[in-house]
Design a protein around this motif. Structure first.
Motif, short mmCIF file in Angstrom:
data_model
loop_
_atom_site.label_atom_id
_atom_site.label_comp_id
_atom_site.label_asym_id
_atom_site.label_seq_id
_atom_site.Cartn_x
_atom_site.Cartn_y
_atom_site.Cartn_z
N LYS A 62 0.83 -1.25 -0.07
CA LYS A 62 -0.06 0.02 0.10
C LYS A 62 0.83 1.27 0.14
N GLN A 64 3.89 1.51 -0.98
CA GLN A 64 4.62 1.69 -2.41
C GLN A 64 3.87 2.29 -3.58
N VAL A 65 2.44 1.76 -3.37
CA VAL A 65 1.53 2.38 -4.43
C VAL A 65 1.30 3.83 -4.09
N GLN A 66 1.10 4.05 -3.18
CA GLN A 66 1.21 5.47 -2.48
C GLN A 66 1.87 6.41 -3.06
N GLN A 67 3.26 6.12 -3.02
CA GLN A 67 4.40 6.75 -3.36
C GLN A 67 4.54 6.81 -4.69
N LEU A 68 4.19 5.58 -5.37
CA LEU A 68 4.12 5.95 -6.99
C LEU A 68 3.02 6.82 -7.53
N ALA A 69 1.92 7.12 -6.65
CA ALA A 69 0.92 7.94 -7.23
C ALA A 69 1.26 9.34 -6.77
N GLN A 70 2.38 9.72 -6.21
CA GLN A 70 2.53 11.09 -5.72
C GLN A 70 3.43 11.54 -7.00
#
Length: 70
Positions: A62, A64-70
């Motif tokens: 979760k 890692q996905v949040q960091q990619l979405a930033q």
């Protein structure tokens, strides 16, 4: 007696006798509270350990996905 003393001090018998913690753990985990939690998890049965690992994996994914979405 040494094992009970180590448990009471929340350390290892090696640390009491030699003055050094397990190098593998000491160099990787500096958060004492987290280390205590992992020690408790190690005492759990295999099913509970797998559940904890699954929860950790889910949380890390979760993040890692949040960091990619930033």
């Amino acid at each position: 007696m040494l094992q009970r003393l180590a448990a009471a001090l929340d350390t290892t018998t090696d640390y009491i006798m030699k003055g050094a913690e397990d190098d593998a753990v000491a160099t990787q985990l500096t958060d004492i509270e987290l280390l205590k939690q992992f020690k408790q998890v190690e005492l759990m049965n295999a099913e509970d350990k797998n559940l904890i690992k699954t929860l950790i994996d889910a949380f890390l994914t979760k993040r890692q996905v949040q960091q990619l979405a930033q």
